[in-house]
Design an enzyme around this catalytic site. Structure first.
Site: not given
Length: 380
Positions: A175, A308, A358
């Site tokens: 990630d 983010y 993931h």
């Protein structure tokens, strides 16, 4: 004045009042009025099913033992250190092997250092394992200010390895952590022994944004690629909020434990392997709730979202080329992944597993550990 470079020992000890407050909030959840027909606990087509969310919330309130999980995490050496004004929390597990190499493990969202709890013992025979938390994640809080994004975090991680006395080290990431791993190699190729990336087919969603679509794909392959990209786009609602409105979603995540639970647990459905499994059938339920509990107790649902926003508005590319040896482990894979991500077969170590997804450190711990060991052994 020079910054204090001390490594301050750290031990997790959440106040009992905070644990009691969590249980009280869970007991007094104001639940949405259910839509008729939404009684299938495995139907995530509209998000996390209310019936399944209630199951998880009840277990979190009455069956989950935070203190037991806290004790397990405290078996590992931890410290905090301040870099560029920001406090960083770091797990540091020294190997008893005199030939061990330092290995940096980099996680992303919605993971944490908890993600690597079961992986660390499988690596400690060959590596000195270092797991920092990015700014705004877990105990790398509170944020010291704005501007903490991928590039600045990468430089901070390099400084942390210097403070530990590790001039040369390997790095693994998934990630956001994959971006940090690659950037470390690009900026410090003389220090990084090799980079190991864990990924899944959702990376194909980056095609067109970060990667060019390769020539020569068949009509069937193009259709497969478009299907994966469409599925990934449908799952990116959280990304739009965290990239552009972190303060808005942050208020809900900080005030409502069920909101935080839903926000993260859903990703352990959409991003793990196994279409018919619930999140706690893909990963250990207690480990999942320990991870979510960490976000809750540290209020990092809000502060991790800021990462983010900062990265989206920084102009810094997620990927940075380097000449450092690289290995990839693709979980829940299909042949299209390499056709698109490495069409020239430039990556020397490429492993594909039908299992996992993931979060390979939680889903397929032994497969990931074996692949990391195999990659770095190949560099010696």
């Amino acid at each position: 004045m020079d910054e204090n470079k001390a490594l301050t020992p750290f031990r997790i000890d959440i106040p009992q009042a905070d644990i009691d407050d969590l249980r009280n909030r869970l007991a007094h959840t104001r639940w949405p009025i259910p839509v008729p027909g939404r009684d299938d606990r495995a139907d995530f087509s509209r998000g996390i099913p209310p019936v399944y969310l209630k199951e998880l919330a009840e277990y979190w309130r009455d069956g989950f033992d935070w203190r037991a999980q806290e004790e397990r995490l405290n078996e590992y050496e931890q410290f905090t250190t301040v870099v560029d004004g920001q406090t960083f929390h770091v797990v540091h597990v020294r190997s008893t092997n005199p030939e061990a190499a330092p290995l940096l493990l980099n996680h992303g969202w919605p993971g944490s250092f908890v993600e690597y709890r079961r992986l660390i013992p499988l690596l400690a025979d060959e590596f000195h394992v270092v797991v920092p938390s990015p700014p705004g994640f877990g105990f790398s809080t509170p944020l010291s200010g704005t501007g903490w994004e991928l590039a600045r975090t990468t430089e901070a991680y390099a400084e942390i390895m210097t403070r530990l006395g590790y001039e040369r080290f390997g790095a693994h990431g998934t990630d956001i952590g994959a971006g940090i791993t690659g950037r470390l190699a690009g900026l410090y190729p003389e220090r990084v022994i090799g980079t190991h990336i864990g990924c899944d087919p959702r990376w194909l969603g980056l095609v067109g944004d970060r990667f060019p679509c390769p020539d020569g794909l068949s009509d069937d392959e193009i259709a497969q690629l478009e299907a994966v990209r469409a599925e990934d786009a449908a799952d990116r609602g959280y990304l739009g909020m965290q990239n552009h409105r972190p303060d808005t979603i942050g208020a809900a995540l900080t005030d409502s434990p069920v909101g935080q639970l839903a926000w993260i647990a859903e990703k352990f459905k959409t991003r793990t392997g196994g279409d018919h499994r619930t999140p706690d059938e893909s990963v250990d339920r207690d480990q999942l709730l320990t991870n979510i509990g960490l976000y809750w107790f540290t209020r990092s649902g809000a502060s991790s979202a800021q990462f983010y926003y900062e990265s989206e508005h920084s102009g810094v590319d997620l990927f940075m080329p380097s000449g450092v040896p690289s290995g990839w482990a693709v979980f829940d894979t299909n042949p299209l992944v390499r056709r698109v991500m490495d069409p020239w077969k430039a990556i020397g170590h490429w492993s594909e597993f039908t299992e996992g997804g993931h979060f390979p450190a939680m889903e397929e711990t032994e497969l990931l550990a074996d692949d990391i060991r195999a990659f770095f052994r190949g560099l010696s």
